[in-house]
Design a protein around this motif. Structure first.
Motif, PDB file in Angstrom:
ATOM      1  N   ARG A 102      44.182  28.857   8.912  1.00 53.65           N
ATOM      2  CA  ARG A 102      43.058  29.177   8.036  1.00 53.65           C
ATOM      3  C   ARG A 102      42.290  27.930   7.609  1.00 53.65           C
ATOM      4  N   ASP A 104      39.540  27.141   8.496  1.00 54.00           N
ATOM      5  CA  ASP A 104      38.148  27.500   8.247  1.00 54.00           C
ATOM      6  C   ASP A 104      37.881  27.694   6.765  1.00 54.00           C
ATOM      7  N   ARG A 105      38.938  27.985   5.975  1.00 48.91           N
ATOM      8  CA  ARG A 105      38.790  28.164   4.535  1.00 48.91           C
ATOM      9  C   ARG A 105      39.094  26.888   3.761  1.00 48.91           C
ATOM     10  N   ASN A 107      37.616  23.839   3.485  1.00 50.19           N
ATOM     11  CA  ASN A 107      36.335  23.340   3.978  1.00 50.19           C
ATOM     12  C   ASN A 107      35.622  22.401   3.014  1.00 50.19           C
ATOM     13  N   ASN A 142      34.956  20.107  13.828  1.00 51.26           N
ATOM     14  CA  ASN A 142      34.947  20.381  12.386  1.00 51.26           C
ATOM     15  C   ASN A 142      35.335  19.118  11.615  1.00 51.26           C
ATOM     16  N   GLU A 145      38.657  19.273   9.687  1.00 50.23           N
ATOM     17  CA  GLU A 145      39.846  19.151  10.529  1.00 50.23           C
ATOM     18  C   GLU A 145      40.075  17.694  10.904  1.00 50.23           C
TER      19      GLU A 145
END
Length: 235
Positions: A102, A104-105, A107, A142, A145
């Motif tokens: 997760r 993506d959360r 961020n 990203n 990341e």
């Protein structure tokens, strides 16, 4: 023990217009994915600490929330959980997997910094896991990341292992995101405290091509003459 819905309801009861304005300054444009309630960090951390045993499916619901403070609570719960010596290896893996799956959360820079050192770095170090995942993250499109890749090595540095920090820093030398550049500089500086000669060797090789922000932070603890020398390599 609160569930995710109750956790968010409690956060909203702590809402402060002053805190809202303070947090708002860190978000440069409207972002529906990082909506702000307006809660002091200490209150978020205290609530997370009190609910550190929250089931992981509820923690994931917090990560899925649009509220900045809810997701800060989620990563804080994850961090508090892995700090405990009572947390078994299988749960550490589940927390690690939740972080990666997760991402993506996760961020913002402070979500990463709040949890990556122990949830990711601590898991890999304490359980002797391969560190390939960090190199994959370092090559991600990203920026958060990529920041995770270098920030996670902070746990290794505290335990006297510096190889991954220097190798991942080398992968991120040309990163164009300022908050990745700052993280790389910071962890090079931390590694340099343990092995000054290795930092000097790294800077001798790479200073000329490093972004100025990264270089400045990496050499903050060096003396004035050394800083002037490495800056001169960029000219």
């Amino acid at each position: 023990m609160l569930n995710a819905e109750e956790f968010i309801k409690t956060l909203k009861s702590y809402q402060s217009e002053k805190e809202y304005r303070k947090i708002e300054r860190y978000f440069q444009e409207d972002d529906e994915d990082n909506r702000i309630i307006g809660v002091r960090m200490k209150m978020i951390f205290d609530l997370a600490s009190d609910n550190r045993e929250m089931p992981l499916d509820e923690v994931e619901k917090l990560l899925g929330a649009p509220w900045y403070e809810a997701r800060m609570g989620a990563v804080s719960i994850m961090d508090f959980r892995v700090r405990s010596k009572q947390t078994p290896p299988e749960l550490r893996k589940q927390l690690f997997d939740l972080y990666i799956d997760r991402h993506d959360r996760i961020n913002t820079w402070d979500f990463v910094d709040r949890s990556a050192p122990r949830v990711v770095g601590g898991y890999l170090y304490e359980l002797g896991k391969p560190r390939d995942i960090l190199y994959r993250l370092a090559r991600s499109d990203n920026p958060w990341e990529r920041r995770t890749a270098i920030v996670s090595t902070g746990y290794f540095i505290r335990n006297g292992e510096l190889d991954d920090t220097f190798q991942i820093a080398e992968l991120l030398l040309n990163d164009d995101h300022e908050l990745v550049q700052k993280a790389v500089g910071t962890f090079l500086r931390h590694a340099g405290k343990q092995d000054p000669e290795r930092l000097h060797s790294f800077l001798e090789t790479h200073a000329a091509g490093m972004p100025r922000t990264m270089l400045t932070i990496a050499m903050e603890k060096l003396d004035k003459k050394q800083r002037a020398y490495y800056r001169s390599l960029k000219e």
